[in-house]
Structure formats: C-alpha cells, structure tokens
Design a protein around this motif. Sequence first.
Motif, mmCIF file in Angstrom:
data_model
loop_
_atom_site.group_PDB
_atom_site.id
_atom_site.type_symbol
_atom_site.label_atom_id
_atom_site.label_comp_id
_atom_site.label_asym_id
_atom_site.label_seq_id
_atom_site.Cartn_x
_atom_site.Cartn_y
_atom_site.Cartn_z
ATOM 1 N N THR A 168 0.868 -1.184 0.000
ATOM 2 C CA THR A 168 0.000 0.000 0.000
ATOM 3 C C THR A 168 0.900 1.228 0.000
ATOM 4 O O THR A 168 2.117 1.121 0.199
ATOM 5 N N SER A 169 0.308 2.404 -0.188
ATOM 6 C CA SER A 169 1.117 3.630 -0.207
ATOM 7 C C SER A 169 1.810 3.872 1.128
ATOM 8 O O SER A 169 2.870 4.510 1.175
ATOM 9 N N ASP A 170 1.247 3.362 2.223
ATOM 10 C CA ASP A 170 1.864 3.514 3.548
ATOM 11 C C ASP A 170 2.695 2.296 3.942
ATOM 12 O O ASP A 170 3.333 2.309 4.994
ATOM 13 N N GLY A 171 2.690 1.268 3.123
ATOM 14 C CA GLY A 171 3.364 0.021 3.468
ATOM 15 C C GLY A 171 4.825 -0.010 3.073
ATOM 16 O O GLY A 171 5.342 0.893 2.394
ATOM 17 N N TYR A 172 5.476 -1.076 3.476
ATOM 18 C CA TYR A 172 6.907 -1.271 3.261
ATOM 19 C C TYR A 172 7.290 -1.191 1.782
ATOM 20 O O TYR A 172 8.331 -0.653 1.428
ATOM 21 N N ASN A 173 6.433 -1.733 0.907
ATOM 22 C CA ASN A 173 6.741 -1.771 -0.528
ATOM 23 C C ASN A 173 6.185 -0.587 -1.317
ATOM 24 O O ASN A 173 6.352 -0.521 -2.531
ATOM 25 N N ARG A 174 5.444 0.290 -0.647
ATOM 26 C CA ARG A 174 5.030 1.593 -1.165
ATOM 27 C C ARG A 174 3.959 1.597 -2.254
ATOM 28 O O ARG A 174 3.300 2.600 -2.459
ATOM 29 N N PHE A 175 3.802 0.516 -2.979
ATOM 30 C CA PHE A 175 2.841 0.486 -4.079
ATOM 31 C C PHE A 175 2.057 -0.821 -4.049
ATOM 32 O O PHE A 175 2.558 -1.849 -3.594
ATOM 33 N N PRO A 176 0.842 -0.814 -4.586
ATOM 34 C CA PRO A 176 0.068 -2.060 -4.692
ATOM 35 C C PRO A 176 0.707 -3.023 -5.698
ATOM 36 O O PRO A 176 1.425 -2.605 -6.614
ATOM 37 N N VAL A 177 0.418 -4.298 -5.534
ATOM 38 C CA VAL A 177 0.928 -5.328 -6.436
ATOM 39 C C VAL A 177 0.597 -4.981 -7.890
ATOM 40 O O VAL A 177 1.436 -5.110 -8.781
ATOM 41 N N GLY A 178 -0.614 -4.511 -8.127
ATOM 42 C CA GLY A 178 -1.046 -4.185 -9.490
ATOM 43 C C GLY A 178 -0.153 -3.164 -10.175
ATOM 44 O O GLY A 178 0.057 -3.230 -11.397
ATOM 45 N N GLN A 179 0.398 -2.230 -9.413
ATOM 46 C CA GLN A 179 1.286 -1.232 -10.024
ATOM 47 C C GLN A 179 2.604 -1.865 -10.457
ATOM 48 O O GLN A 179 3.161 -1.496 -11.493
ATOM 49 N N TYR A 180 3.098 -2.812 -9.686
ATOM 50 C CA TYR A 180 4.331 -3.507 -10.077
ATOM 51 C C TYR A 180 4.119 -4.371 -11.323
ATOM 52 O O TYR A 180 5.064 -4.682 -12.038
ATOM 53 N N LEU A 181 2.869 -4.746 -11.568
ATOM 54 C CA LEU A 181 2.559 -5.592 -12.727
ATOM 55 C C LEU A 181 2.189 -4.786 -13.975
ATOM 56 O O LEU A 181 1.809 -5.367 -14.994
ATOM 57 N N LEU A 182 2.331 -3.471 -13.926
ATOM 58 C CA LEU A 182 1.963 -2.636 -15.072
ATOM 59 C C LEU A 182 2.677 -3.019 -16.372
ATOM 60 O O LEU A 182 2.064 -2.954 -17.439
ATOM 61 N N PRO A 183 3.953 -3.439 -16.351
ATOM 62 C CA PRO A 183 4.564 -3.866 -17.619
ATOM 63 C C PRO A 183 3.840 -5.048 -18.268
ATOM 64 O O PRO A 183 3.724 -5.116 -19.490
ATOM 65 N N PHE A 184 3.308 -5.962 -17.458
ATOM 66 C CA PHE A 184 2.524 -7.076 -18.002
ATOM 67 C C PHE A 184 1.211 -6.558 -18.576
ATOM 68 O O PHE A 184 0.759 -7.003 -19.633
ATOM 69 N N ASN A 185 0.605 -5.621 -17.865
ATOM 70 C CA ASN A 185 -0.650 -5.014 -18.311
ATOM 71 C C ASN A 185 -0.443 -4.318 -19.661
ATOM 72 O O ASN A 185 -1.235 -4.493 -20.596
ATOM 73 N N GLN A 186 0.632 -3.542 -19.778
ATOM 74 C CA GLN A 186 0.906 -2.827 -21.026
ATOM 75 C C GLN A 186 1.238 -3.799 -22.158
ATOM 76 O O GLN A 186 0.845 -3.576 -23.309
ATOM 77 N N THR A 187 1.949 -4.869 -21.848
ATOM 78 C CA THR A 187 2.252 -5.890 -22.859
ATOM 79 C C THR A 187 0.956 -6.490 -23.394
ATOM 80 O O THR A 187 0.795 -6.679 -24.602
ATOM 81 N N ALA A 188 0.030 -6.784 -22.483
ATOM 82 C CA ALA A 188 -1.273 -7.319 -22.896
ATOM 83 C C ALA A 188 -1.993 -6.329 -23.820
ATOM 84 O O ALA A 188 -2.545 -6.705 -24.855
ATOM 85 N N TYR A 189 -1.961 -5.066 -23.433
ATOM 86 C CA TYR A 189 -2.605 -4.026 -24.238
ATOM 87 C C TYR A 189 -1.997 -3.968 -25.640
ATOM 88 O O TYR A 189 -2.712 -3.897 -26.638
ATOM 89 N N LEU A 190 -0.674 -4.006 -25.707
ATOM 90 C CA LEU A 190 0.030 -3.948 -26.991
ATOM 91 C C LEU A 190 -0.356 -5.136 -27.874
ATOM 92 O O LEU A 190 -0.454 -5.015 -29.093
ATOM 93 N N CYS A 191 -0.594 -6.282 -27.230
ATOM 94 C CA CYS A 191 -0.949 -7.509 -27.965
ATOM 95 C C CYS A 191 -2.460 -7.656 -28.153
ATOM 96 O O CYS A 191 -2.942 -8.727 -28.549
ATOM 97 N N ARG A 192 -3.209 -6.598 -27.815
ATOM 98 C CA ARG A 192 -4.669 -6.578 -27.983
ATOM 99 C C ARG A 192 -5.365 -7.640 -27.134
ATOM 100 O O ARG A 192 -6.372 -8.228 -27.533
ATOM 101 N N MET A 193 -4.777 -7.901 -25.969
ATOM 102 C CA MET A 193 -5.352 -8.864 -25.031
ATOM 103 C C MET A 193 -6.059 -8.110 -23.906
ATOM 104 O O MET A 193 -5.830 -6.914 -23.709
#
Length: 196
Positions: free
Chosen positions: A116-141
């Motif tokens: 979380t924004s207040d947690g040790y890792n600072r960001f949600p899991v989903g934000q760390y997975l954004l490169p996978f999300n963008q790859t899917a978008y590029l591949c029209r998935m």
Amino acid sequence: MSKVLIQFAHPSHSKSNVQKTLEKYARKVKGVTFNDLYEHYPDLFIDVKREQQLLAKHDIVIFQHPFYWYSSPPILKQWQDLVLEYNWAYGPKGHALKGKKIFNAVSCGGGRDAYTSDGYNRFPVGQYLLPFNQTAYLCRMEYLPPFVVHETYTIEDYVLKAFGEQYAELLEALVNDRIDPAELAGVEYLNELFPH
C-alpha cells in the motif's frame, strides 16, 4: 468453454510450498494446460514455435510465478522477448493474441498491507505488474486483475490449502466462462471473487 494455459516460472520450484500447492490444484482442473517453463527450457533456449502454438490453442493465459524483486523470474522476460514477435503478437499484422485474456498469479513474501502507499513496498501489487498489463494491451489482449497469495514465508497449511481451493475455483470458473466482466469492476485481486 475456454482453454486456460498456465505459463509457470519458478527456478527453485521444489523449495516452494505455495507454488507446489497452486500447481497441485491447477492440474486437477480439466481444460487447464500447465506449462513449466524452467522444466522445458532449463538452458533458457525457448522453442518459440512451440510456445506460439500453445498460445494459439488457448483462450486465457496465466503467468504463474513468485514475485521476484517486484517482477517475475527471468525466464518470463526471456519468453516475452522471444515469443511475442512483431507482426505475430503485436504490430500492424500482429493479431494472433487479439481478444485473449491474460493475468498474473503471484506469490509474495510480504503481507497485503505491505503493498500500500503507507506500506513497506510503497505500491500495490497491481502497479508492479503494469509492464505485463501494457504488454497485454500492446498484444490486444484483455488484462485481468492478479491472483495473489501473500505472506508466503509464514503461511499456515490450512490457509495455503484454502488458497489452493480458491485457485481451482477461479480456474474452473474461467474454463466454464462463469466470470462476468461486470464482476471485475473495482476488484484488486481475482481472489475477491471467491472468498474463503
């Protein structure tokens, strides 16, 4: 019915109770293909044609892996670099994956509150997975929220069993086309669709 392909990546699979449990439950679901990338390609020489044929035969792709340094084990990056070819997966003529669904199923050492924004890792899991999300978008998935198992170092057996059952429920729902896209609105983790 949909065919589900799990692209599994764990370089030390035998040491992971969490990933072994998820695999055990996944392999029980009819309509799911479990593709262990490190088992098939221990030298990282990926058979591009084999992998593209697997993708072509399936409707839903899952990258199942531990969350290594806020990303995936290296073989998944190698896989993306080689398999997702220009004018096959993306580009003006790259329509091979169009309309397929994809998401990550990950295991994390830290608890959910650490992502979380207040947690040790600072960001949600989903934000760390954004490169996978963008790859899917590029591949029209269509990129779906992740399935996440937290606190892998301290997880108790009964909790891990519940996650295995939850994962199997999710896979069965995907195979049988029982997830309404409207259900995904506001969902951070796919786990939320199958509470235990």
